[in-house]
Write a protein that holds these residues in place. Structure first.
Motif, PDB file in Angstrom:
ATOM      1  N   SER A 163      30.200  55.284  -0.040  1.00 29.64           N
ATOM      2  CA  SER A 163      30.128  56.656  -0.565  1.00 29.64           C
ATOM      3  C   SER A 163      30.990  56.777  -1.814  1.00 29.64           C
ATOM      4  O   SER A 163      31.989  56.069  -1.973  1.00 29.64           O
ATOM      5  N   HIS A 164      30.604  57.700  -2.680  1.00 28.52           N
ATOM      6  CA  HIS A 164      31.352  57.928  -3.917  1.00 28.52           C
ATOM      7  C   HIS A 164      30.931  59.308  -4.451  1.00 28.52           C
ATOM      8  O   HIS A 164      29.752  59.666  -4.363  1.00 28.52           O
ATOM      9  N   GLU A 252      34.180  59.382   0.440  1.00 29.79           N
ATOM     10  CA  GLU A 252      34.150  59.320  -1.023  1.00 29.79           C
ATOM     11  C   GLU A 252      35.480  58.808  -1.572  1.00 29.79           C
ATOM     12  O   GLU A 252      35.506  58.019  -2.525  1.00 29.79           O
TER      13      GLU A 252
END
Length: 545
Positions: A163-164, A252
């Motif tokens: 995730s980002h 994230e």
């Protein structure tokens, strides 16, 4: 004469070409030609989504493009990108690559019009390794039981679970991650829409997996992406229940830190990095991280099962008797109660004394015995598996069949190998012998059971594909039972059948039972029921804080 010979040669070539033509299936995307292996029609390397490369890296699986003519489906597609964290994996694909979204079909149907029940197997490997090309998952024997069997690849490690915030901005749901789970959902959808071409019935799809594959099964049942496409489910040693899902925000943050560690500024740079370099710089051997992304997962999975939001389907779920050993948590420390106690305190807090009593951890001799193994197994994966079945039985209204597989593997053929943690295999370390010499636990008190992942070859009747172990006639007796229970459940939602020990559902029972699956299988009350209720109490108290 020459003209006659020429015509005869043409006829011979035509006959040879016809003889070499394999079975064909017409899907929505084009015609596939497979091979016939020992009476079973097999289609390998069938694409179910566009290659997840270039700009498609870290995106949900994209639509597959149709092809012209007949596409060969005679060899496995590339395995997912991965390292070698486990020692018990063998592959039949030629290589690994990021272009890995392929599935394989074994069908006993000769006319491709039979509408047979279907099973889809998702491989284990911690979501960082494994493939549908592994021989132990072969669907050949399942096909011989009148079932269309499918194995499907999915992205693993950083390619499938990453995730980002920049990735989240790209999506309509403003989330990222869980691409490997999305691949599995895409494979199910492809099977649902195309399996009739292979003689399968889309209304009779059973999903099954072991370890990370079992976790995937429990995840797929609560995802909105698979609604209405799953008829039954089987799960072995794993679930996403029992631990709170990582939030998107935390996932994230991990992604941002991960890119920083490998010297990348943004997602654009990360997408330009070769798959080999990206794998080399990020593989750690740790398990992949999945999160509450708002798309594949729209609520915490445990909450979904507690509230009855999962798909209401029959479930067959089980564990092995020795999923993990206390050494995994003790490290180099002696196997004593004093050394194990801090591990229990981390799990049970002020209820540690109660937990030790529940498990029967009374003396040092119990640490490597069944009490210690039961605790270590629960800590690792058995408790989550139990909770999955327990909650599904409580809230689905569907039958749940639970088992405990207890058959230890036989001796290894190669005396230079030893069993590793979580079912792996590794070369014998001579220093391990010295460590055993100073152990305080007598050999007779060390518990021996079925290690994590040991059930796969038994359940799929693929023992001969694993030449590490010296299989005995009793092992084949166990395997015959296991695959018949599986096949009966896939066909009817009930595992019982002729020549098999009786197995009743736990749904509606105050004190659930389980099937002990071994050479002489039998049903019994679950002696660990109270232990697992203690875990449940701890989880619920943590979740409410």
């Amino acid at each position: 004469m020459r003209k006659l010979m020429f015509l005869m040669a043409c006829m011979l070539c035509a006959m040879m070409g016809h003889a070499q033509q394999g079975p064909q299936a017409t899907t929505r995307y084009g015609v596939l030609e497979g091979v016939c292996e020992s009476g079973v029609n097999v289609f390998k390397g069938v694409p179910f989504a566009a290659p997840p490369v270039g700009e498609n890296r870290w995106r949900a699986p994209q639509p597959l493009q149709a092809w012209q003519g007949v596409r060969s489906a005679k060899k496995f597609g590339d395995d997912p990108m991965q390292g070698n964290p486990f020692g018990d994996m063998g592959f039949d694909a030629e290589k690994k690559s990021e272009d890995c979204l392929y599935l394989n079909v074994w069908t006993p149907s000769k006319t491709m019009t039979d509408r047979l029940p279907v099973v889809i197997y998702f491989n284990g490997g911690g979501l960082i390794a494994g493939s549908g090309s592994e021989p132990r998952y072969s669907g050949r024997q399942m096909a011989r039981h009148g079932i269309v069997a499918v194995t499907a690849n999915y992205r693993e490690g950083i390619f499938g679970f990453f995730s980002h915030p920049q990735l989240s901005k790209e999506t309509s749901y403003k989330g990222s991650g869980n691409y490997g789970f999305m691949d599995q959902a895409a494979a199910i959808k492809w099977v649902y829409e195309n399996i009739e071409a292979f003689g399968g019935d889309p209304k009779q799809i059973t999903i099954v997996g072991e370890s990370a594959g079992s976790m995937s099964v429990s995840a797929l049942l609560v995802s909105p992406l698979t609604r209405g496409m799953i008829a039954r489910a089987m799960a072995s040693s794993g679930a996403v229940c029992g631990r709170r899902l990582l939030s998107l925000k935390d996932a994230e943050k991990q992604g941002v830190e991960q890119l920083k560690k490998i010297g990348l500024k943004n997602i654009a740079e990360a997408r330009k990095m070769s798959a080999d370099e990206l794998l080399a710089k990020t593989q750690t051997g740790g398990l992949a991280t999945y999160c509450l992304d708002g798309h594949f997962f729209t609520e915490d999975p445990t909450d979904a099962y507690v509230n009855g939001h999962q798909q209401k389907v029959p479930l067959l779920v089980g564990r092995n008797s020795m999923e993990m050993t206390p050494q995994a948590y003790l490290g180099a420390k002696e196997p004593t109660l004093a050394n194990l106690r801090p591990v229990l305190e981390a799990a049970f807090g002020d209820k540690t004394d109660e937990a030790m009593k529940m498990y029967g951890l009374n003396t040092d001799r119990d640490v490597l015995g069944k009490p210690g193994v039961d605790f270590a197994s629960d800590q690792f994966i058995a408790y989550g598996t139990w909770l999955f079945g327990y909650l599904h039985a409580k809230t689905s209204g569907q039958p749940v069949y639970r088992y405990c597989f207890t058959r230890p593997r036989p001796e290894m053929r190669d005396k230079g190998l030893v069993a590793g943690l979580a079912g792996g295999v590794q070369k014998k370390d001579k220093s391990a012998d010295k460590k055993n010499e100073v152990m305080t636990i007598p050999e007779n008190d060390v518990f021996k059971g079925a290690v994590h992942s040991a059930d796969i070859e038994y359940a799929m009747a693929t023992l001969p594909t694993n030449r590490v172990y010296d299989w005995q006639p009793e092992d084949y007796r166990v395997s015959d039972q296991f695959i018949n229970y599986y096949a009966n459940f896939i066909k009817t939602g009930n595992p019982n059948g002729l020549g098999l020990a009786n197995w009743t559902s736990i749904t509606g029972k105050e004190k659930p039972t389980q099937l002990i699956l071994d050479v002489n299988s039998y049903e019994t009350y679950d002696p660990a029921f109270e232990q697992r209720n203690l875990w449940l109490m701890q989880f619920m108290s943590i979740g409410s804080r």
